[in-house]
Design a protein around this motif. Structure first.
Motif, PDB file in Angstrom:
ATOM      1  N   TRP A   1      44.497  49.214  78.417  1.00  0.00           N
ATOM      2  CA  TRP A   1      44.496  50.153  77.276  1.00  0.00           C
ATOM      3  C   TRP A   1      45.137  49.493  76.053  1.00  0.00           C
ATOM      4  N   ARG A   2      46.239  48.801  76.282  1.00  0.00           N
ATOM      5  CA  ARG A   2      46.934  48.155  75.155  1.00  0.00           C
ATOM      6  C   ARG A   2      46.071  47.068  74.529  1.00  0.00           C
ATOM      7  N   LEU A   3      45.375  46.301  75.367  1.00  0.00           N
ATOM      8  CA  LEU A   3      44.502  45.251  74.829  1.00  0.00           C
ATOM      9  C   LEU A   3      43.384  45.884  73.988  1.00  0.00           C
ATOM     10  N   ARG A   4      42.782  46.961  74.508  1.00  0.00           N
ATOM     11  CA  ARG A   4      41.710  47.640  73.752  1.00  0.00           C
ATOM     12  C   ARG A   4      42.246  48.155  72.409  1.00  0.00           C
ATOM     13  N   GLN A   5      43.428  48.726  72.440  1.00  0.00           N
ATOM     14  CA  GLN A   5      44.031  49.246  71.195  1.00  0.00           C
ATOM     15  C   GLN A   5      44.300  48.108  70.203  1.00  0.00           C
ATOM     16  N   ALA A   6      44.832  46.991  70.721  1.00  0.00           N
ATOM     17  CA  ALA A   6      45.139  45.840  69.851  1.00  0.00           C
ATOM     18  C   ALA A   6      43.842  45.313  69.232  1.00  0.00           C
ATOM     19  N   GLU A   7      42.784  45.277  70.040  1.00  0.00           N
ATOM     20  CA  GLU A   7      41.495  44.798  69.525  1.00  0.00           C
ATOM     21  C   GLU A   7      40.973  45.749  68.455  1.00  0.00           C
TER      22      GLU A   7
ATOM     23  N   GLU B   1      53.867  39.223  73.394  1.00  0.00           N
ATOM     24  CA  GLU B   1      52.928  40.324  73.168  1.00  0.00           C
ATOM     25  C   GLU B   1      52.798  40.729  71.717  1.00  0.00           C
ATOM     26  N   GLU B   2      53.681  40.225  70.858  1.00  0.00           N
ATOM     27  CA  GLU B   2      53.693  40.798  69.528  1.00  0.00           C
ATOM     28  C   GLU B   2      52.549  40.284  68.651  1.00  0.00           C
ATOM     29  N   SER B   3      52.455  40.892  67.471  1.00  0.00           N
ATOM     30  CA  SER B   3      51.374  40.571  66.548  1.00  0.00           C
ATOM     31  C   SER B   3      51.238  39.074  66.358  1.00  0.00           C
ATOM     32  N   PHE B   4      50.000  38.598  66.320  1.00  0.00           N
ATOM     33  CA  PHE B   4      49.628  37.216  66.016  1.00  0.00           C
ATOM     34  C   PHE B   4      49.785  36.254  67.179  1.00  0.00           C
ATOM     35  N   GLU B   5      50.605  36.586  68.176  1.00  0.00           N
ATOM     36  CA  GLU B   5      50.773  35.635  69.282  1.00  0.00           C
ATOM     37  C   GLU B   5      49.437  35.416  69.988  1.00  0.00           C
ATOM     38  N   ARG B   6      48.624  36.478  70.087  1.00  0.00           N
ATOM     39  CA  ARG B   6      47.306  36.315  70.710  1.00  0.00           C
ATOM     40  C   ARG B   6      46.212  36.354  69.660  1.00  0.00           C
ATOM     41  N   GLY B   7      46.601  36.307  68.412  1.00  0.00           N
ATOM     42  CA  GLY B   7      45.619  36.419  67.334  1.00  0.00           C
ATOM     43  C   GLY B   7      45.205  37.861  67.085  1.00  0.00           C
ATOM     44  N   LEU B   8      45.950  38.805  67.668  1.00  0.00           N
ATOM     45  CA  LEU B   8      45.645  40.233  67.476  1.00  0.00           C
ATOM     46  C   LEU B   8      46.860  40.932  66.885  1.00  0.00           C
ATOM     47  N   LEU B   9      46.625  42.005  66.151  1.00  0.00           N
ATOM     48  CA  LEU B   9      47.735  42.856  65.725  1.00  0.00           C
ATOM     49  C   LEU B   9      48.238  43.619  66.957  1.00  0.00           C
ATOM     50  N   GLU B  10      49.417  44.180  66.839  1.00  0.00           N
ATOM     51  CA  GLU B  10      50.012  44.842  68.008  1.00  0.00           C
ATOM     52  C   GLU B  10      49.402  46.205  68.302  1.00  0.00           C
TER      53      GLU B  10
END
Ligand code: ADE
Length: 249
Positions: free
Chosen positions: A219-225, A180-189
């Motif tokens: 919610w977490r995905l929206r925040q990361a985006e 879940e951490e930063s960069f693993e999905r190409g998104l910041l945390e």
């Protein structure tokens, strides 16, 4: 030693003029415990011990003039030759990396590639830099921590090893933390919160107290985006591009 089935532990061989700087911070916390367990290995080699003259010189003045000193290609090449000898089982140690502000910027993708391999040789520069011919002759991969200048490659080598070592199975606690951490999905945390639920009149977002895991994940995905879009347009563009074919389909 807790090696993964049949796999030798990940090994870093560091070439430096300051071997006493290692393991430094990597002798502590999770990386330090993993080092003690033998989950990874760190060897330092003092470049000065490969000096060829009685003064043990490792640098000289630049051809063409200018400030500072340049690391000698003959001395550094001798150190690299010693560092690059394969292990007893014939396995190569991995790529030879020269830490330098001129290099490709270190990314999580490169960190992962290195963690998947047997290890690497890390050459730490000092002074104005290294004679270009040894970079060419040895096909060194130049890697930078970012657009700033350190006084030598040692701190960059420590940072690179820290990033690699925490990906070695068994070094970190929970595997989900990594996913879940930063960069693993190409998104910041996404932002994190803990007790107390209200602190200095600031309440934790309601949804996190709901116990509704689907809503929390959304919610977490929206925040990361959102944090990625506003802070790192470069990462956001790459993420949006990857998501596009899925949206079209
Ligand atoms: N050596 C000096 N500056 C550096 C940087 N930014 N990255 C890697 N190695 C370095």
């Amino acid at each position: 030693m807790t090696e993964e089935a049949g796999r030798a532990p990940w090994k870093a061989r560091v070439l430096t003029l300051f071997p006493e700087m290692f393991p430094g911070p990597l002798g502590h916390s999770l990386a330090g415990k993993a080092l003690e367990r033998g989950d990874w290995c760190l060897e330092t080699m003092d470049i000065r011990s490969f000096a060829l003259d009685k003064h043990r010189s490792v640098d000289d003045t630049p051809f063409g003039g200018g400030p500072g000193m340049v690391m000698r290609p003959d001395v550094v090449d001798a150190a690299l030759a010693a560092a690059l000898v394969p292990a007893a089982d014939g396995r190569p140690i991995g790529p030879a990396i020269y830490l330098s502000p001129r290099g490709r910027v270190l990314t999580q993708a490169l960190v992962k590639d290195l963690a998947d391999g047997p290890g690497c040789v890390l050459l730490c520069g000092r002074y104005e830099g290294l004679d270009e011919r040894v970079i060419e002759a040895r096909g060194l991969m130049e890697v930078s921590l970012g657009d700033f200048v350190l006084s030598g490659g040692e701190l960059a080598a420590l940072a690179l090893m820290d990033a690699v070592v925490r990906l070695i199975p068994g070094v970190m606690g929970a595997a989900e933390t990594l996913a879940e951490e930063s960069f693993e999905r190409g998104l910041l945390e996404y932002p994190h919160y803990t007790r107390p639920a209200v602190w200095q009149d600031r309440a934790v977002p309601e949804v996190l107290l709901s116990g509704h895991h689907e809503k929390i994940n959304a919610w977490r995905l929206r925040q990361a985006e959102e944090v990625t879009r506003s802070r790192r347009p470069d990462l956001w563009a790459a993420y949006a591009k990857r998501a596009e074919p899925k949206r079209k389909a």
